[in-house]
Motif scaffolding. Structure first.
Motif, PDB file in Angstrom:
ATOM      1  N   ALA A 181      -3.818  44.744 -22.358  1.00 46.07           N
ATOM      2  CA  ALA A 181      -4.490  43.892 -23.343  1.00 46.07           C
ATOM      3  C   ALA A 181      -3.824  42.531 -23.477  1.00 46.07           C
ATOM      4  O   ALA A 181      -4.497  41.517 -23.678  1.00 46.07           O
ATOM      5  CB  ALA A 181      -4.519  44.601 -24.697  1.00 46.07           C
ATOM      6  N   SER A 182      -2.488  42.473 -23.345  1.00 42.53           N
ATOM      7  CA  SER A 182      -1.787  41.204 -23.550  1.00 42.53           C
ATOM      8  C   SER A 182      -1.924  40.257 -22.366  1.00 42.53           C
ATOM      9  O   SER A 182      -1.766  39.040 -22.519  1.00 42.53           O
ATOM     10  CB  SER A 182      -0.307  41.472 -23.828  1.00 42.53           C
ATOM     11  N   VAL A 183      -2.206  40.808 -21.184  1.00 43.82           N
ATOM     12  CA  VAL A 183      -2.322  39.960 -19.986  1.00 43.82           C
ATOM     13  C   VAL A 183      -3.737  39.995 -19.407  1.00 43.82           C
ATOM     14  O   VAL A 183      -3.932  39.673 -18.234  1.00 43.82           O
ATOM     15  CB  VAL A 183      -1.301  40.401 -18.909  1.00 43.82           C
ATOM     16  N   ARG A 184      -4.711  40.381 -20.216  1.00 47.04           N
ATOM     17  CA  ARG A 184      -6.086  40.465 -19.702  1.00 47.04           C
ATOM     18  C   ARG A 184      -6.596  39.124 -19.144  1.00 47.04           C
ATOM     19  O   ARG A 184      -7.232  39.117 -18.076  1.00 47.04           O
ATOM     20  CB  ARG A 184      -7.016  40.980 -20.803  1.00 47.04           C
ATOM     21  N   PRO A 185      -6.362  37.978 -19.810  1.00 48.86           N
ATOM     22  CA  PRO A 185      -6.839  36.714 -19.214  1.00 48.86           C
ATOM     23  C   PRO A 185      -6.252  36.453 -17.826  1.00 48.86           C
ATOM     24  O   PRO A 185      -6.961  36.010 -16.924  1.00 48.86           O
ATOM     25  CB  PRO A 185      -6.403  35.658 -20.226  1.00 48.86           C
ATOM     26  N   GLN A 186      -4.951  36.733 -17.645  1.00 54.28           N
ATOM     27  CA  GLN A 186      -4.353  36.544 -16.330  1.00 54.28           C
ATOM     28  C   GLN A 186      -4.934  37.510 -15.305  1.00 54.28           C
ATOM     29  O   GLN A 186      -5.126  37.154 -14.135  1.00 54.28           O
ATOM     30  CB  GLN A 186      -2.838  36.725 -16.404  1.00 54.28           C
ATOM     31  N   ILE A 187      -5.233  38.735 -15.735  1.00 49.57           N
ATOM     32  CA  ILE A 187      -5.820  39.716 -14.815  1.00 49.57           C
ATOM     33  C   ILE A 187      -7.220  39.278 -14.402  1.00 49.57           C
ATOM     34  O   ILE A 187      -7.602  39.377 -13.223  1.00 49.57           O
ATOM     35  CB  ILE A 187      -5.848  41.110 -15.472  1.00 49.57           C
ATOM     36  N   GLU A 188      -8.006  38.778 -15.346  1.00 51.78           N
ATOM     37  CA  GLU A 188      -9.358  38.334 -15.019  1.00 51.78           C
ATOM     38  C   GLU A 188      -9.332  37.193 -14.012  1.00 51.78           C
ATOM     39  O   GLU A 188     -10.107  37.169 -13.055  1.00 51.78           O
ATOM     40  CB  GLU A 188     -10.074  37.895 -16.294  1.00 51.78           C
ATOM     41  N   GLU A 189      -8.422  36.256 -14.223  1.00 51.77           N
ATOM     42  CA  GLU A 189      -8.344  35.119 -13.298  1.00 51.77           C
ATOM     43  C   GLU A 189      -7.882  35.563 -11.916  1.00 51.77           C
ATOM     44  O   GLU A 189      -8.448  35.139 -10.892  1.00 51.77           O
ATOM     45  CB  GLU A 189      -7.386  34.070 -13.863  1.00 51.77           C
ATOM     46  N   ALA A 190      -6.860  36.413 -11.860  1.00 51.94           N
ATOM     47  CA  ALA A 190      -6.337  36.853 -10.571  1.00 51.94           C
ATOM     48  C   ALA A 190      -7.364  37.705  -9.828  1.00 51.94           C
ATOM     49  O   ALA A 190      -7.550  37.558  -8.611  1.00 51.94           O
ATOM     50  CB  ALA A 190      -5.038  37.640 -10.772  1.00 51.94           C
ATOM     51  N   ALA A 191      -8.056  38.614 -10.546  1.00 53.99           N
ATOM     52  CA  ALA A 191      -9.065  39.453  -9.900  1.00 53.99           C
ATOM     53  C   ALA A 191     -10.249  38.622  -9.415  1.00 53.99           C
ATOM     54  O   ALA A 191     -10.806  38.869  -8.338  1.00 53.99           O
ATOM     55  CB  ALA A 191      -9.538  40.538 -10.871  1.00 53.99           C
ATOM     56  N   PHE A 192     -10.633  37.638 -10.206  1.00 57.16           N
ATOM     57  CA  PHE A 192     -11.741  36.771  -9.803  1.00 57.16           C
ATOM     58  C   PHE A 192     -11.384  35.994  -8.535  1.00 57.16           C
ATOM     59  O   PHE A 192     -12.208  35.852  -7.626  1.00 57.16           O
ATOM     60  CB  PHE A 192     -12.080  35.810 -10.941  1.00 57.16           C
ATOM     61  N   MET A 193     -10.153  35.481  -8.467  1.00 53.01           N
ATOM     62  CA  MET A 193      -9.742  34.722  -7.295  1.00 53.01           C
ATOM     63  C   MET A 193      -9.665  35.600  -6.053  1.00 53.01           C
ATOM     64  O   MET A 193     -10.008  35.174  -4.957  1.00 53.01           O
ATOM     65  CB  MET A 193      -8.389  34.065  -7.561  1.00 53.01           C
ATOM     66  N   SER A 194      -9.227  36.845  -6.213  1.00 57.25           N
ATOM     67  CA  SER A 194      -9.169  37.754  -5.072  1.00 57.25           C
ATOM     68  C   SER A 194     -10.559  38.082  -4.531  1.00 57.25           C
ATOM     69  O   SER A 194     -10.729  38.323  -3.336  1.00 57.25           O
ATOM     70  CB  SER A 194      -8.446  39.045  -5.464  1.00 57.25           C
ATOM     71  N   GLU A 195     -11.559  38.079  -5.398  1.00 54.09           N
ATOM     72  CA  GLU A 195     -12.938  38.312  -4.970  1.00 54.09           C
ATOM     73  C   GLU A 195     -13.580  37.027  -4.466  1.00 54.09           C
ATOM     74  O   GLU A 195     -14.469  37.065  -3.599  1.00 54.09           O
ATOM     75  CB  GLU A 195     -13.750  38.878  -6.138  1.00 54.09           C
ATOM     76  N   MET A 196     -13.146  35.889  -4.976  1.00 48.36           N
ATOM     77  CA  MET A 196     -13.742  34.611  -4.598  1.00 48.36           C
ATOM     78  C   MET A 196     -13.430  34.234  -3.156  1.00 48.36           C
ATOM     79  O   MET A 196     -14.283  33.717  -2.436  1.00 48.36           O
ATOM     80  CB  MET A 196     -13.243  33.520  -5.557  1.00 48.36           C
ATOM     81  N   GLN A 197     -12.215  34.469  -2.709  1.00 46.03           N
ATOM     82  CA  GLN A 197     -11.793  34.004  -1.388  1.00 46.03           C
ATOM     83  C   GLN A 197     -12.656  34.553  -0.258  1.00 46.03           C
ATOM     84  O   GLN A 197     -13.175  33.780   0.557  1.00 46.03           O
ATOM     85  CB  GLN A 197     -10.320  34.332  -1.168  1.00 46.03           C
ATOM     86  N   PRO A 198     -12.889  35.872  -0.133  1.00 44.23           N
ATOM     87  CA  PRO A 198     -13.762  36.336   0.958  1.00 44.23           C
ATOM     88  C   PRO A 198     -15.209  35.901   0.788  1.00 44.23           C
ATOM     89  O   PRO A 198     -15.884  35.603   1.780  1.00 44.23           O
ATOM     90  CB  PRO A 198     -13.617  37.865   0.894  1.00 44.23           C
ATOM     91  N   ARG A 199     -15.703  35.854  -0.451  1.00 39.79           N
ATOM     92  CA  ARG A 199     -17.075  35.401  -0.676  1.00 39.79           C
ATOM     93  C   ARG A 199     -17.242  33.943  -0.243  1.00 39.79           C
ATOM     94  O   ARG A 199     -18.268  33.566   0.335  1.00 39.79           O
ATOM     95  CB  ARG A 199     -17.431  35.537  -2.154  1.00 39.79           C
TER      96      ARG A 199
END
Length: 458
Positions: free
Chosen positions: A317-335
């Motif tokens: 819960a305390s690092v959810r914003p960082q997790i969302e950004e990191a997960a989004f970037m990991s999905e963005m690169q191959p797309r």
């Protein structure tokens, strides 16, 4: 002020086709000499083109052509210089810098593909450019845009080039956001899975953020007296802080450290980065608490803990914003790489020999170069003009011949001739006059009736 034109990140850089392709210069004959401009044009497509007879040096060449845009050697060299500057700021190793240089042309072509797509989508970025430039002005505490222009020019950068680079960055970001980013939706299950797979990225050591007030010991004279005076000054300031005085204000007014203008802010420190005496005195405090004056080589120092971060794994819960950004970037690169591959398939791309596009596709459209051939003479089509003879043609010719023969026989015997048709029997006059053959074609003048081409009236 520092306005560093940073290289566009890989994820940011990840149409109409060119209507006509350039034609190669014709082969030089014995009586023909290519001009320097023609040789430079030829050298873009023929790496074996001979050098200039004047002994000149080519200072600008085409590295790659993407749709209707050209990437020149100056563009490539400027991007390479920016990459080396970024490597110094980021602390890259030589291997990391070499890996980025291998993809340098790929990133430049990616940018041109995204800019071409932005043109198709009618994205110009002018409105956003005004806000970005105003943000730079406020960030650097400048009064007007003219001051910003002067500051940019002072660093050896053209202000128009600076604005164009910011405009290109805005367009590429908007194209990526509209064409790729909006199609990525991360669920809670995916975020939880990413958090578990990268749990080490969210584990941090214990750290504190410190602020200081440094009271130096005067040199010369009685050393003990100077030390006593510094200790008394430090104790006095410590008492004022305990009484509720502002630590930042006291640091600006009394601290001899280099951080006095910032209110004494020293930054973040993890365990093992400080001297044992300072670490023992500060890591046992909570945020907002102040340690008693500590004797150092420079004098007496008062430390305040402005932030205390405990070590260990941070909860989801305390690092959810960082997790969302990191997960989004990991999905963005191959797309993004898939999207750029599709743009390459539908684009015109031509890379100069000696340069490599590491993301090139096999079926990219390229022009076919051939020698110029002059068109041949047009063939004249002759139409055979037939004169009108009055004789029927086609399938009725045999009937007409039979009818004419029968009419001639009947005329000699004084009887009528008959013609058999599909509908029954018809009777023809015996004495039918023969059809007169027309003579030479007559030129008919305005206001006069033809006199020779028409048969006589009945």
């Amino acid at each position: 002020m520092t306005l560093r034109r940073s290289h566009i990140c890989t994820w940011l850089l990840a149409g109409s086709l060119l209507a006509t392709a350039p034609i190669l210069a014709q082969k030089k004959t014995k009586n023909q000499t290519l001009t320097p401009a023609q040789q430079a044009e030829r050298a873009k497509f023929d790496p074996k083109a001979e050098a200039s007879p004047f002994g000149g040096t080519v200072v600008e060449q085409s590295v790659a052509q993407v749709n209707d845009q050209i990437i020149n050697t100056s563009d490539y060299n400027r991007a390479e210089a920016q990459l080396e500057q970024e490597a110094q700021h980021q602390g890259w190793s030589e291997q990391e810098l070499d890996d980025h240089k291998k993809d340098l042309l790929r990133d430049l072509i990616d940018q041109q593909l995204l800019l071409s797509r932005g043109k198709d989508l009618d994205i110009n970025g002018e409105t956003e450019l005004v806000r970005v430039l105003d943000g730079y002005r406020k960030q650097n505490h400048l009064d007007s845009m003219e001051d910003l222009e002067k500051a940019v020019t002072a660093e050896g950068v053209s202000f128009e080039d600076f604005k164009q680079e910011q405009r290109n960055r805005i367009i590429t970001q908007q194209v990526i956001r509209d064409e790729v980013g909006r199609h990525i939706q991360m669920t809670d299950a995916q975020l939880q899975q990413y958090y578990r797979q990268h749990i080490s990225d969210f584990t941090q050591p214990e750290s504190v953020r410190l602020s200081e007030i440094l009271i130096p010991v005067k040199s010369g004279g009685d050393e003990n007296a100077n030390l006593t005076a510094a200790k008394a000054k430090a104790d006095e300031l410590y008492g004022q802080i305990k009484g509720g005085a502002s630590f930042e204000d006291l640091a600006k007014a009394n601290s001899a450290g280099t951080t006095a203008a910032q209110g004494g802010d020293l930054g973040q420190f993890t365990r093992g980065k400080l001297a044992s005496q300072l670490e023992t005195a500060t890591f046992s405090l909570q945020a907002g608490q102040v340690a008693e004056p500590i004797r150092t080589r420079q004098g007496y120092i008062i430390l305040k803990v402005t932030q205390h971060t405990p070590g260990g794994t941070q909860p989801f819960a305390s690092v959810r914003p960082q997790i969302e950004e990191a997960a989004f970037m990991s999905e963005m690169q191959p797309r993004l790489r898939e999207y750029l591959a599709k743009l390459r398939e539908n684009a015109y791309e031509d890379v100069r020999p000696g340069y490599v596009d590491t993301a090139a596709v096999r079926n990219t459209s390229k022009p076919l170069y051939s020698a110029y051939a002059a068109p041949g003479p047009k063939k004249k089509v002759h139409f055979k003009r037939r004169r009108y003879t009055g004789k029927p043609r086609g399938r009725h010719a045999n009937e007409a011949a039979t009818e004419t023969a029968a009419a001639g026989t009947a005329g000699s015997t004084g009887t009528t001739a008959t013609k058999t048709t599909a509908g029954g029997t018809s009777t023809a006059l015996a004495n039918t006059p023969a059809v007169e053959k027309p003579g030479k074609k007559e030129k008919i003048r305005f206001g006069q009736a033809p006199r020779e081409a028409l048969p006589p009236a009945a």
